[in-house]
Scaffold this active site. Structure first.
Site, mmCIF file in Angstrom:
data_model
loop_
_atom_site.group_PDB
_atom_site.id
_atom_site.type_symbol
_atom_site.label_atom_id
_atom_site.label_comp_id
_atom_site.label_asym_id
_atom_site.label_seq_id
_atom_site.Cartn_x
_atom_site.Cartn_y
_atom_site.Cartn_z
ATOM 1 N N ASP A 228 0.878 -1.195 0.000
ATOM 2 C CA ASP A 228 0.000 0.000 0.000
ATOM 3 C C ASP A 228 0.901 1.226 0.000
ATOM 4 O OD1 ASP A 228 -2.213 1.942 0.653
ATOM 5 O OD2 ASP A 228 -3.339 0.111 1.065
ATOM 6 N N GLY A 254 4.575 1.404 -1.770
ATOM 7 C CA GLY A 254 4.734 1.898 -3.137
ATOM 8 C C GLY A 254 3.389 2.277 -3.714
ATOM 9 N N PHE A 256 0.661 1.392 -6.841
ATOM 10 C CA PHE A 256 0.346 0.403 -7.875
ATOM 11 C C PHE A 256 0.204 1.042 -9.257
ATOM 12 C CE2 PHE A 256 -3.817 0.293 -5.248
ATOM 13 C CZ PHE A 256 -4.345 1.441 -5.847
ATOM 14 N N HIS A 274 -12.662 -0.581 -8.142
ATOM 15 C CA HIS A 274 -13.851 0.294 -8.136
ATOM 16 C C HIS A 274 -13.518 1.742 -7.756
ATOM 17 C CE1 HIS A 274 -15.383 0.075 -3.638
ATOM 18 N NE2 HIS A 274 -14.081 0.249 -3.687
HETATM 19 C C1 LIG Z 1 -10.960 1.117 -0.715
HETATM 20 S S1 LIG Z 1 -9.442 0.864 0.108
HETATM 21 C C2 LIG Z 1 -9.353 -0.895 0.107
HETATM 22 C C3 LIG Z 1 -8.447 -1.439 1.159
HETATM 23 C C4 LIG Z 1 -8.412 -2.965 1.268
HETATM 24 N N1 LIG Z 1 -7.983 -3.591 0.019
HETATM 25 C C5 LIG Z 1 -9.744 -3.501 1.705
HETATM 26 O O1 LIG Z 1 -10.416 -4.137 0.903
HETATM 27 O O2 LIG Z 1 -10.107 -3.279 2.862
HETATM 28 C C6 LIG Z 1 -8.267 1.352 -1.127
HETATM 29 C C7 LIG Z 1 -6.826 1.168 -0.730
HETATM 30 O O3 LIG Z 1 -5.993 1.517 -1.843
HETATM 31 C C8 LIG Z 1 -4.865 2.184 -1.338
HETATM 32 N N2 LIG Z 1 -4.258 2.999 -2.400
HETATM 33 C C9 LIG Z 1 -4.742 4.124 -2.971
HETATM 34 N N3 LIG Z 1 -3.900 4.556 -3.928
HETATM 35 C C10 LIG Z 1 -2.876 3.673 -3.971
HETATM 36 C C11 LIG Z 1 -1.712 3.573 -4.768
HETATM 37 N N4 LIG Z 1 -1.448 4.460 -5.724
HETATM 38 N N5 LIG Z 1 -0.885 2.525 -4.556
HETATM 39 C C12 LIG Z 1 -1.138 1.609 -3.591
HETATM 40 N N6 LIG Z 1 -2.243 1.641 -2.806
HETATM 41 C C13 LIG Z 1 -3.103 2.669 -2.988
HETATM 42 C C14 LIG Z 1 -5.419 3.016 -0.207
HETATM 43 O O4 LIG Z 1 -4.397 3.455 0.675
HETATM 44 C C15 LIG Z 1 -6.395 2.022 0.445
HETATM 45 O O5 LIG Z 1 -5.754 1.232 1.414
#
Ligand SMILES: C[S@@+](CC[C@H](N)C(=O)[O-])C[C@H]1O[C@@H](n2cnc3c(N)ncnc32)[C@H](O)[C@@H]1O
Length: 365
Positions: A228, A254, A256, A274
């Site tokens: 994350d 990092g 994604f 989403h």
């Molecule tokens: C809706 S949450 C989902 C978290 C987890 N997968 C869950 O289902 O509970 C979205 C996640 O994407 C992460 N996120 C947002 N932009 C990101 C990026 N560019 N690279 C990595 N993670 C990212 C956020 O920090 C957050 O933890």
């Protein structure tokens, strides 16, 4: 007090109950005058703040040891007794909490989920939904519909993830909400899908890592990597030292959009796709594909918008996505097309007893 997760009814029974409920509700809406039906639906918006208020006041935690008289409960949570009785009257009328013959309040199976220590706890999710930040954004729904754009830049001067990264009070509220919602879906996911067959699982955008902790504790899966943003995983390594999984669980920081860890047997994207537009989601998927071995599996865990026109959680969350992100909820066809554009073949869609499905895909060679 029960400490085990509530037992899951079989999926066909859940579906049949849902259809029966929807049919009765639709019949009611058609039989009463239209304006009454509309008013009733709008009034449940008040309930949507009464439930977070119960979470903010810590009512369920204060009842965890057993029933309490209103004056005792009011004292315990620091509330005005008369005002508390009025809040509880509404909540009890919707079967959230129970009022006993002697006037005391107690938890029932519904309000159990408001306890902070319940196996399936939605308390932190409701703290986020009831927060000023979240409520303010929803007051801008009409703007989002006019522009088709998320409201964050106009309201806060930043996108949702920029804002939560910068303002860690809201960021923590959101991360805790995501962990909370994970407690809802983890049993249904593990019951419906065999995560244990993978050696190394990489959870991309894995937040606080609760999904991988549960998978590693309850399956034979060998290793897990939570990936994350740096500000989200900053303190995660120290937390993982406490969870007792040793070097089976690790953390990488990092974005994604740039690069993700290589070498995984399965890559999980749960509630990630989403959050993003088709173009952005395609970029994420391409980054993942570039890191994947040819025989690795991609697991997109998301709500899939069904073909039917009845109410569905995905239709609510889709508006949440419209307000706060560039993303959207998608149908199975949408996912198939998106995955194909990013070089994946959608191989299977596995339904679970939660709103989430597991969309299994493999890289096209
Ligand atoms: C809706 S949450 C989902 C978290 C987890 N997968 C869950 O289902 O509970 C979205 C996640 O994407 C992460 N996120 C947002 N932009 C990101 C990026 N560019 N690279 C990595 N993670 C990212 C956020 O920090 C957050 O933890």
């Amino acid at each position: 007090m029960a400490s085990e997760s509530p037992k899951l009814p079989p999926l066909p029974l859940l579906r049949a109950l849902g259809m029966f409920r929807d049919a009765l509700a639709a019949l009611h809406r058609r039989l009463v005058p239209g304006h009454i039906a509309l008013l009733e639906m709008q009034m449940t918006g008040f309930l949507a703040q009464a439930i977070p208020a119960a979470a903010q006041l810590g009512i369920a935690d204060a009842l965890a040891e057993g029933p309490r008289q209103p004056e005792d409960l009011a004292r315990a949570i620091g509330a005005d007794e008369d005002a508390l009785r009025r809040l509880m009257r509404l909540l009890v009328s919707f079967d959230i909490f129970r009022e006993r013959r002697d006037g005391s309040y107690e938890l029932n199976s519904i309000s159990q989920a408001l306890r902070s220590e319940a196996p399936v706890t939605l308390r932190d999710l409701f703290l986020f939904f009831g927060s000023g930040y979240h409520r303010t954004h929803w007051t801008h729904l009409a703007d989002a519909v006019r522009t088709g754009q998320p409201v964050g830049p106009a309201v806060d001067g930043a996108s949702f993830f920029e804002y939560t990264a910068e303002h860690r009070d809201i960021g923590d509220l959101f991360d805790n909400a995501m962990t909370s919602i994970s407690t809802l879906s983890v049993d249904p996911l593990l019951a419906a899908y065999d995560f244990g067959r993978f050696g190394t699982l990489v959870d991309l955008g894995g937040g606080q890592g609760s999904l991988l902790v549960d998978i590693l504790r309850r399956t034979e899966a060998a290793r897990g990597i939570v990936f994350d943003l740096p500000e989200v995983v900053k303190e995660l390594s120290a937390h993982f030292e406490q969870v007792g999984l040793g070097d089976r669980l690790s953390v990488e920081a990092g974005s994604f959009f740039e690069a993700v860890p290589g070498g995984g047997d399965a890559y999980i994207l749960k509630h990630i796709v989403h959050d993003w537009s088709d173009a952005e989601a395609e970029r994420i998927l391409r980054t993942v594909r570039a890191a994947m071995k040819p025989d690795a599996t991609l697991l997109v865990i998301e709500i899939v918008i069904p073909k039917h026109g009845r109410p569905h959680p995905g239709k609510f969350i889709d508006l949440e996505m419209l307000i706060n992100t560039t993303g959207r909820e998608r149908s199975e066809t949408d996912f198939g097309n998106l995955l194909a554009r990013a070089g994946f073949a959608l191989t299977r869609v596995v339904s679970t007893a939660a709103p989430d499905c597991v969309l299994e895909a493999r890289p096209i060679r």
